[in-house]
Design an enzyme around this catalytic site. Sequence first.
Site, short mmCIF file in Angstrom:
data_model
loop_
_atom_site.label_atom_id
_atom_site.label_comp_id
_atom_site.label_asym_id
_atom_site.label_seq_id
_atom_site.Cartn_x
_atom_site.Cartn_y
_atom_site.Cartn_z
N CYS A 217 11.82 5.20 -3.81
CA CYS A 217 11.18 4.76 -5.05
C CYS A 217 12.03 3.68 -5.73
O CYS A 217 11.49 2.70 -6.27
CB CYS A 217 11.01 5.92 -6.02
SG CYS A 217 10.36 7.44 -5.33
N HIS A 221 11.18 0.31 -7.63
CA HIS A 221 11.05 0.43 -9.09
C HIS A 221 12.37 0.33 -9.86
O HIS A 221 12.38 0.46 -11.07
CB HIS A 221 10.32 1.73 -9.45
CG HIS A 221 8.90 1.74 -8.97
ND1 HIS A 221 7.97 0.82 -9.39
CD2 HIS A 221 8.26 2.54 -8.07
CE1 HIS A 221 6.80 1.06 -8.80
NE2 HIS A 221 6.95 2.09 -7.99
N ARG A 260 -0.94 8.89 -8.95
CA ARG A 260 -0.29 7.61 -8.69
C ARG A 260 0.95 7.78 -7.81
O ARG A 260 1.20 7.02 -6.89
CB ARG A 260 0.08 6.98 -10.03
CG ARG A 260 0.80 5.67 -9.93
CD ARG A 260 -0.02 4.63 -9.22
NE ARG A 260 -0.07 3.41 -10.00
CZ ARG A 260 -0.32 2.22 -9.51
NH1 ARG A 260 -0.55 2.07 -8.23
NH2 ARG A 260 -0.36 1.17 -10.28
N CYS A 264 2.01 6.19 -4.03
CA CYS A 264 3.24 5.48 -3.64
C CYS A 264 3.93 6.18 -2.48
O CYS A 264 4.50 5.53 -1.62
CB CYS A 264 4.18 5.37 -4.84
SG CYS A 264 3.75 4.00 -5.94
C1 HEC Z 1 6.93 -0.50 -1.44
C2 HEC Z 1 7.14 -0.45 -2.85
C3 HEC Z 1 6.93 0.87 -3.58
C4 HEC Z 1 7.60 2.06 -3.39
C5 HEC Z 1 8.63 2.39 -2.33
C6 HEC Z 1 7.16 2.93 -4.44
N1 HEC Z 1 6.22 2.32 -5.23
FE1 HEC Z 1 5.44 3.04 -6.97
N2 HEC Z 1 4.32 1.33 -7.16
C7 HEC Z 1 4.33 0.26 -6.28
C8 HEC Z 1 3.39 -0.74 -6.73
C9 HEC Z 1 3.08 -2.07 -6.04
C10 HEC Z 1 2.81 -0.24 -7.92
C11 HEC Z 1 1.79 -0.94 -8.82
C12 HEC Z 1 2.51 -1.93 -9.72
C13 HEC Z 1 3.38 -1.24 -10.71
O1 HEC Z 1 2.92 -0.88 -11.79
O2 HEC Z 1 4.56 -1.00 -10.37
C14 HEC Z 1 3.44 1.06 -8.17
C15 HEC Z 1 3.20 1.85 -9.29
C16 HEC Z 1 3.84 3.03 -9.57
C17 HEC Z 1 3.66 3.80 -10.79
C18 HEC Z 1 2.75 3.42 -11.94
C19 HEC Z 1 3.47 2.57 -12.97
C20 HEC Z 1 2.64 2.27 -14.18
O3 HEC Z 1 3.10 1.46 -15.02
O4 HEC Z 1 1.56 2.82 -14.35
C21 HEC Z 1 4.44 4.91 -10.67
C22 HEC Z 1 4.58 6.02 -11.70
C23 HEC Z 1 5.12 4.85 -9.39
N3 HEC Z 1 4.73 3.69 -8.77
C24 HEC Z 1 5.98 5.80 -8.91
C25 HEC Z 1 6.62 5.73 -7.67
C26 HEC Z 1 7.41 6.79 -7.11
C27 HEC Z 1 7.70 8.12 -7.77
C28 HEC Z 1 7.86 6.36 -5.90
C29 HEC Z 1 8.69 7.09 -4.87
C30 HEC Z 1 8.16 8.36 -4.42
C31 HEC Z 1 7.33 5.01 -5.71
N4 HEC Z 1 6.57 4.68 -6.78
C32 HEC Z 1 7.60 4.24 -4.61
C33 HEC Z 1 5.14 0.12 -5.18
C34 HEC Z 1 6.03 1.05 -4.71
#
Ligand code: HEC
Length: 303
Positions: A217, A221, A260, A264
């Site tokens: 993550c 992030h 959400r 991810c």
């Molecule tokens: C390959 C890249 C990637 C990884 C690894 C990833 N994410 Fe994301 N995530 C994204 C993208 C692209 C979005 C949509 C854009 C944004 O708001 O960040 C997102 C959105 C989110 C959001 C919503 C944010 C908002 O403002 O509403 C959350 C919560 C989130 N991710 C949690 C996680 C968690 C927990 C993990 C690990 C288990 C994770 N992500 C791993 C790419 C990733």
Amino acid sequence: MLLKIAKTTALAALTVSALHATNYSAQAEKDRLEVIKYFEAKFEDPLKNKNTFFPYSTDEELEKSEKGLKHADFALGSYSFNKDGKSQYEEIKEMPPYEDDVDAGAKLYEKQFANGKSMATCFPNPAIMASYPYFDEKRKEVVSLTQAVNECLTTNGEKAWNTQKGDMAKLQAFFATKSVEAEQKIDVKINSAEAAAAYERGKEYYYSQRGYLKLNCAECHVQGAGQRVRNEKLSPLLGQMTQWPVYRLKWAGLGTPERRMSGCIVDEGQVPPKDTSKEMKELLFFMSYMSNGMAIDGPDIRK
Ligand code: HEC
């Protein structure tokens, strides 16, 4: 003599403070302050700090980023720095597509179960977003809002709801609206060694590489926040828990944070843990702690 008294008093004071001072949230608090410091530095001037924080971004992209962001600004996710995204967001926010869902949530809150009780019986004060997730010291586990809602249903002889959308998200949207009215802030507490351990496991999940893609993550992030993946700007860990539930244009509806996060985890090439599993709840617990002190502002909109 005087010296002796002074010494004894000092010693007594020390013992008392040692007894009361086991500060179980010390590590979490240190982490939280570091995360705030990191993101404020990162978005102080993205173009100027390109080499430190944005080695893979173009100057043109960074010129479009907001500068001088402070702690509270990060509640907006990627819209905190993405100027183009923010103007689209503000347009949609003028006529929020989730208003009917909030009304539906208010009805679900009052609706009687077969036994005459209701959600209002379980949650007498609907402004409860600041109280979840919490570490239950008797059960020795993190309790999430989604879990608490389903436990209210099942202990009253009703069927549990889908944990990602539909009635669950609508009721949470109503709770969020009430919590915003009450001007609540995220306030996760760590009051025992077990709670601190749950926090540490959630943190470990966030920072551990998973799935065949070997992603975690934090790569997206924390280090990746502000950069682009496909057509999306990556939101920062800081503030990721303030805005739930979220109406996503892609979903054409509301979803819980578990929805959400599962998305991810699937993108990481992995099977997500169940929404009310220990892993998911501890991950939520860690992420919510990172948003401590930030205003609750759900429901919100995302792409
Ligand atoms: C390959 C890249 C990637 C990884 C690894 C990833 N994410 Fe994301 N995530 C994204 C993208 C692209 C979005 C949509 C854009 C944004 O708001 O960040 C997102 C959105 C989110 C959001 C919503 C944010 C908002 O403002 O509403 C959350 C919560 C989130 N991710 C949690 C996680 C968690 C927990 C993990 C690990 C288990 C994770 N992500 C791993 C790419 C990733």
